[in-house]
Design a protein around this motif. Structure first.
Motif, PDB file in Angstrom:
ATOM      1  N   ILE A   3      -4.176   0.126   3.728  1.00 53.11           N
ATOM      2  CA  ILE A   3      -3.964   1.568   3.749  1.00 53.11           C
ATOM      3  C   ILE A   3      -4.820   2.181   4.849  1.00 53.11           C
ATOM      4  O   ILE A   3      -6.026   1.936   4.913  1.00 53.11           O
ATOM      5  CB  ILE A   3      -4.318   2.193   2.390  1.00 53.11           C
ATOM      6  CG1 ILE A   3      -3.383   1.641   1.299  1.00 53.11           C
ATOM      7  CG2 ILE A   3      -4.212   3.710   2.442  1.00 53.11           C
ATOM      8  CD1 ILE A   3      -3.696   2.153  -0.082  1.00 53.11           C
ATOM      9  N   GLN A  63      -4.260   8.702   0.101  1.00 49.83           N
ATOM     10  CA  GLN A  63      -4.514   7.715   1.151  1.00 49.83           C
ATOM     11  C   GLN A  63      -5.999   7.587   1.445  1.00 49.83           C
ATOM     12  O   GLN A  63      -6.519   6.476   1.613  1.00 49.83           O
ATOM     13  CB  GLN A  63      -3.767   8.101   2.432  1.00 49.83           C
ATOM     14  CG  GLN A  63      -2.332   7.639   2.454  1.00 49.83           C
ATOM     15  CD  GLN A  63      -1.726   7.708   3.849  1.00 49.83           C
ATOM     16  OE1 GLN A  63      -0.637   8.224   4.010  1.00 49.83           O
ATOM     17  NE2 GLN A  63      -2.402   7.192   4.850  1.00 49.83           N
ATOM     18  N   SER A  67       0.829  -1.208   0.000  1.00 48.75           N
ATOM     19  CA  SER A  67       0.000   0.000   0.000  1.00 48.75           C
ATOM     20  C   SER A  67       0.863   1.256   0.000  1.00 48.75           C
ATOM     21  O   SER A  67       0.566   2.234  -0.689  1.00 48.75           O
ATOM     22  CB  SER A  67      -0.931   0.004   1.213  1.00 48.75           C
ATOM     23  OG  SER A  67      -0.187  -0.013   2.423  1.00 48.75           O
ATOM     24  N   CYS A  68       1.959   1.241   0.760  1.00 49.02           N
ATOM     25  CA  CYS A  68       2.845   2.400   0.810  1.00 49.02           C
ATOM     26  C   CYS A  68       3.565   2.580  -0.526  1.00 49.02           C
ATOM     27  O   CYS A  68       3.810   3.710  -0.953  1.00 49.02           O
ATOM     28  CB  CYS A  68       3.858   2.252   1.941  1.00 49.02           C
ATOM     29  SG  CYS A  68       4.695   3.791   2.375  1.00 49.02           S
TER      30      CYS A  68
END
Length: 410
Positions: free
Chosen positions: A378, A361, A208-209
């Motif tokens: 996330i 995000q 997710s990052c």
């Protein structure tokens, strides 16, 4: 006479450099002129209050289970983190954001190099992220290793790394704006930094990052003047590179989260998504009312974190869910507005990058909660439980407020 670049010595025989004009509002690294942007401050406080309120409702059952009958542990910790973050936000808003442009010129490897404070922030965040690989811990058995243990607490270095990437790209674009259309300058050199970040994050793993970092990179270099065809080519190549890393890593973790069908395996791999959809659907138009969620009673895992939005929609309905989305949109557009009217290109890029991070995000988290995107873990800014993320978020907003002090917002 050749134009003098920033940080270089005056040419031989040239007139001495003119002394900088005294700024009566500047004292060391602090700047007391102008005033912070009130709309940005208000929307930040509104999101923070609503976020903590929804997180408290979503977390008290899990907190009771995890903290020996203390239903308020998560909420109390979040309020403390919010207080620390707000103090840091107001303090940082008084610091001149251009401090990140400060440069040193040491001799390294037989040549004079330029090192800025932005480089230092990036390197520190990279080292902290790299330290997770040998020294990191997992928050759940068998889960991803993303946290660094510290005396009395753990924190997630990837939250610091997001800011490190933003401040580096802002500095890089500000210094190389006239050359950004060249492939080497506009994409290859900053792309090497992104590649290092991707490798470090995939080793945790933290897909997710990686997605968030990729979005930040693509948008910031595009806004900074990179050739769109080059950006598109690298975007395709970067996607293939990430796919290759996912394939050779041997982690089933990635592939188990690539489905968006909540009914694919509701008893195992899509259990979270299935329970989140039940929460969202049962909220109806107006919701069940505050603290009346059913799914938060140990049916929906991570209700206080990645799936706090689903609980919020269950309690406040479709209307509440849309209101949360509108608040995030207001935040993002106000941040873009501040960036557009910033005093310099560096401030513009910083405000754009931070606003983009929050918006991206929120978009991905809400997409996961309504089963429009794969579940990659996330968190939702302002809402999800987590001290590192909340404090870092408020510190970043402090930078935006610092930029607004010098911006022409009249």
């Amino acid at each position: 006479m050749a134009e003098r670049t920033a940080g270089s010595a005056p040419a031989k025989g040239s007139a001495p450099a003119r002394k900088k004009e005294h700024d009566p509002y500047k004292l060391g690294p602090f700047y007391f002129g102008g005033r912070i942007d009130i709309p940005m401050l208000v929307i930040t406080v509104v999101l923070l209050v609503i976020g903590i309120t929804v997180m408290f409702s979503a977390s008290h059952a899990l907190s009771y289970r995890d903290n020996s009958g203390n239903s308020y542990k998560y909420a109390t910790s979040q309020v403390i983190f919010a207080g620390i973050g707000l103090i840091a936000m107001f303090g940082i808003s008084l610091v001149d954001y251009r401090i990140f442009l400060h440069e040193w010129h040491p001799y390294l490897f037989g040549k004079r190099r330029t090192i800025s404070f932005a480089h230092v922030v990036l390197w520190i965040s990279l080292l902290l992220t790299a330290a997770v690989i040998p020294f990191g811990v997992r928050n759940i058995p068998g889960g991803p290793k993303r946290w660094l243990p510290m005396p009395g607490f753990t924190f997630q270095p990837s939250d610091v790394l997001k800011f490190g990437l933003i401040v580096f790209l802002a500095y890089y674009v500000a210094k190389n704006y006239t050359k950004m259309r060249h492939f080497t300058v506009g994409l290859l050199k900053p792309g090497v930094v992104l590649g290092i970040i991707v490798v470090l994050l995939m080793a945790q793993p933290h897909l997710s990052c990686v997605i968030i970092m990729g979005v930040i990179f693509v948008v910031m270099v595009s806004v900074g003047g990179a050739n769109f065809r080059h950006v598109l080519t690298c975007l395709i190549g970067g996607g293939l590179f990430v796919y290759f890393l996912m394939t050779v890593s041997g982690y089933s973790y990635y592939w188990e989260r690539m489905t968006i069908d909540p009914l694919a395996d509701p008893s195992d791999t899509t259990y979270q998504t299935y329970q989140a959809i039940l929460a969202v659907g049962s909220g109806g138009l107006w919701g069940k009312g505050f603290d009346n969620s059913t799914q938060k009673y140990l049916y929906l895992p991570e209700a206080q974190n990645d799936f706090v939005y689903a609980v919020g929609v269950e309690e406040f309905g479709f209307i509440g869910g849309v209101l949360i989305i509108l608040l995030f949109l207001i935040f993002v557009f106000r941040g873009f507005y501040i960036g557009r009217h910033a005093e310099d290109r560096f401030g513009m890029m910083m405000a754009t990058g931070i606003s983009l991070q929050v918006g991206a995000q929120a978009l991905f988290n809400i997409g996961v909660n309504v089963s429009a995107l794969p579940n990659t873990g996330i968190s939702l800014p302002f809402f999800s439980y987590g001290g590192t993320a909340l404090v870092m978020l408020l510190c970043e907003i402090g930078v935006i407020l610092s930029i607004s002090r010098r911006a022409d917002l009249s």
